[in-house]
Design an enzyme around this catalytic site. Sequence first.
Site, short mmCIF file in Angstrom:
data_model
loop_
_atom_site.label_atom_id
_atom_site.label_comp_id
_atom_site.label_asym_id
_atom_site.label_seq_id
_atom_site.Cartn_x
_atom_site.Cartn_y
_atom_site.Cartn_z
N ASP A 26 81.75 26.12 56.38
CA ASP A 26 80.71 26.13 57.55
C ASP A 26 81.12 25.52 58.82
O ASP A 26 80.95 25.89 59.65
CB ASP A 26 79.11 25.72 57.16
CG ASP A 26 78.49 26.76 56.21
OD1 ASP A 26 78.88 27.73 56.37
OD2 ASP A 26 77.65 26.16 55.54
N GLY A 86 81.46 26.33 62.52
CA GLY A 86 81.27 25.11 63.55
C GLY A 86 79.86 24.61 63.29
O GLY A 86 78.93 24.85 63.78
N TYR A 146 70.79 28.76 55.90
CA TYR A 146 70.57 27.36 55.52
C TYR A 146 70.36 26.22 56.86
O TYR A 146 71.24 26.34 57.66
CB TYR A 146 71.67 26.80 54.79
CG TYR A 146 71.21 26.77 53.25
CD1 TYR A 146 70.34 25.70 52.62
CD2 TYR A 146 71.98 27.69 52.41
CE1 TYR A 146 70.04 25.99 51.21
CE2 TYR A 146 71.69 27.77 51.07
CZ TYR A 146 70.84 26.79 50.63
OH TYR A 146 70.43 26.90 49.17
N TYR A 191 70.69 22.21 57.89
CA TYR A 191 70.90 21.15 57.03
C TYR A 191 70.41 19.87 57.81
O TYR A 191 70.87 19.98 59.11
CB TYR A 191 72.47 20.94 56.93
CG TYR A 191 73.14 22.03 56.20
CD1 TYR A 191 73.12 21.62 54.82
CD2 TYR A 191 73.38 23.14 56.46
CE1 TYR A 191 73.95 22.59 53.93
CE2 TYR A 191 74.22 24.20 55.60
CZ TYR A 191 74.06 23.77 54.33
OH TYR A 191 74.66 24.66 53.52
N HIS A 207 74.99 28.95 43.57
CA HIS A 207 76.02 28.69 44.50
C HIS A 207 76.13 27.23 44.61
O HIS A 207 75.39 26.41 43.70
CB HIS A 207 75.54 29.08 45.83
CG HIS A 207 74.42 28.78 46.57
ND1 HIS A 207 73.04 29.12 45.97
CD2 HIS A 207 73.98 27.70 47.31
CE1 HIS A 207 72.11 28.69 46.68
NE2 HIS A 207 72.42 27.60 47.31
N ASP A 228 86.73 0.32 58.83
CA ASP A 228 87.38 -0.95 59.18
C ASP A 228 86.60 -2.16 58.85
O ASP A 228 85.86 -2.65 59.92
CB ASP A 228 87.61 -0.87 60.83
CG ASP A 228 88.69 0.09 61.31
OD1 ASP A 228 89.34 0.68 60.39
OD2 ASP A 228 88.98 0.18 62.58
N ASP A 256 95.58 0.40 57.10
CA ASP A 256 94.15 1.11 57.97
C ASP A 256 94.17 2.55 57.02
O ASP A 256 94.98 3.46 57.22
CB ASP A 256 94.75 1.49 59.30
CG ASP A 256 93.64 1.82 60.19
OD1 ASP A 256 92.35 2.01 59.50
OD2 ASP A 256 93.75 2.08 61.19
#
Length: 651
Positions: free
Chosen positions: A311, A316, A398, A400, A453, A464, A604
């Site tokens: 998705d 997008g 859907y 979200y 599904h 960090d 890092d």
Amino acid sequence: MSKIPTFLFFFFSSTISISLSSHPLDPLSPAEFTSVQTAVRSHYSNHTSVAFHYIGLKEPPKSAVLSWLHHHTPSSAAPPRRAFIIARVNHTTTHELTVDLTQSTILSDQLYTGSGYPLFTFEEQIAANALPLGHAPFLESLRRRGLHGAEILCQTYGIGWFGEQGKGCSRIVRVMCNYLDGTVNLFMRPVEGIAVTVDLDRMEIVGYRDRGIVPVPKADGTDYRGSKQRPPFGPGVNAINVVQPNNLNRWANWDFHLGFDMRAGPIISTASIFDVDKQTFRRVLYRGFLSELFVPYMDLTEEWYYRTFFDAGEFGYGLCTSSLLPGADCPDNAVFMEAYFPDKDGNPQQLPNAFCIFERYAGDVMWRHTEAATPEVVTEVRRDVSLVVRMVSTVGNYDYINDWEFKQSGSIKVTVGLTGLLEVRGADYTHKDQIHDESYGQILAENTIGSNHDHFLTYHLDLDVDGESNSFLKSKLKTVRVPNRTTSPRKSYWRVFVETAKTESDAKIKLGSEQVDLIFVNPNKKTKVGNPVGYRLIPGSVAGPLLSDDDYVQIRAAFTEYNVWVTPYNESEKWAGGVYVDRSRGDDTLATWSMKDREIEDRDIVVWYTLGFHHVPCQEDFPVMPTLSSGFELRPANFFERNPVLKAYIS
């Protein structure tokens, strides 16, 4: 980080501090989108067709952002602003461009020749969805089913990759249609048996098949609008006044930046928490966002086997942002924030009420204790008030609901709520007793199968913890037998065995296989009693893929194989499924990057966490699904010298 007076923090307040200054990680403004459009269009000739499939901030180097934050004053020069663009030129080639936003000039233009294609644009989906209603064979199929074209709505589906090579992987999609006629709940009324294949670049139908008539599920009882419900579930409206905040947010002991990306949606950056003992902000999360959302359906029928959605990478997640309704999606005390995205031609488009930000108090307790052993009973309770950043992405059927919640105790809780409409398949069955063959789902109503599904949400978390140099500790809880020679009558206990992940292969974890605490520490910083300062990742719903590793679908989604991955920071590694996901072949994913087995100790590092749901539909999910929620928590683990919320009450 600058120091601030203690009294500005740790006290409940009904206000949110908003900074009006710019930030190097701010999303592109409407003026900057226009600057990109101008630069790219002047770069190509007037006779060239250019479609913008992605425009986003090209993040400055992390070191430059951190340096700016550390030395920031009103006169500080921010790192150069640049944009990254993916464009299709003349409907044939894909180009990656970098634009200097200050000068409105092209810095680079590279032709992409690998596998996969960029995000679908809204405009091409709308055009493709309209094609069947002008296609004579489709209209004949409707006539044979007794359906009216005026009640038809169609949607675009990526068809994935199933081993095709070379020219077999052209930019094509399937268009599937649904029937209204008495309901707005189109997803409950699929028109089965018809498959329309569209070439997006040529924008024409290149394949059509009608394999037979299947009953369209009834419209009765499927309309979810409040005006169609009986009391007490009818509509209600609450009006509130809203205020427009900026991207920088300071609340209680938290300071963070909120951004937006047309692919990822909300991005939380430079989240730091104020430490009263040290009288300074301490870093926790440099960058956090949803990297990919993989939704494979388990139906193998002709119109369904390819429904394995990525998705974020195909449609997008940010592009699918829904405007939030005051008083319904968000409480009355919420403030709202708009966002912008480019259309196919590069024009900036506004998303009003893309985010809401509000203080939450739902009667929860931050901490409490009753002491009855003292001469007078002592009861102390603290309310759990937190700050929530909310956004909703509606990707097809859907919805979200995405929450980033900042708690005064130092935790960041990330929650996603799944609601909206199931994707159902029309069938001949009217009762469970009629089903003797594989149905790939559950019967929910007459002629209606809710398909089995999954939902896998993979988050990119650039932690960090008190600085960039971090390590990943796997604290394994193991049973220890008590030797017979001891004086204890106990036979066993458990203890913690700590392992430090040295390389990427050490850090891959399938949750549920063993008892383990996931702790990310700064090995160069210690508490007064010697513990490395850290943050713990507390997982939510534990689910992993059940597809075979050689399934083409799983090859593309190999990043879901483990719930936790840890990689060294690399600015080019943002999207777990690769930059180009449509029709991708799985050759540019988190799983392939990690094959390098790079060192991650005292580095890092970036944590990739996958939250999973296996969804076996039930009748309560029909015709609209009550919200199903899960998430994860980033919680301090020896980050502070003690419970940080007690410091609010120290004079």
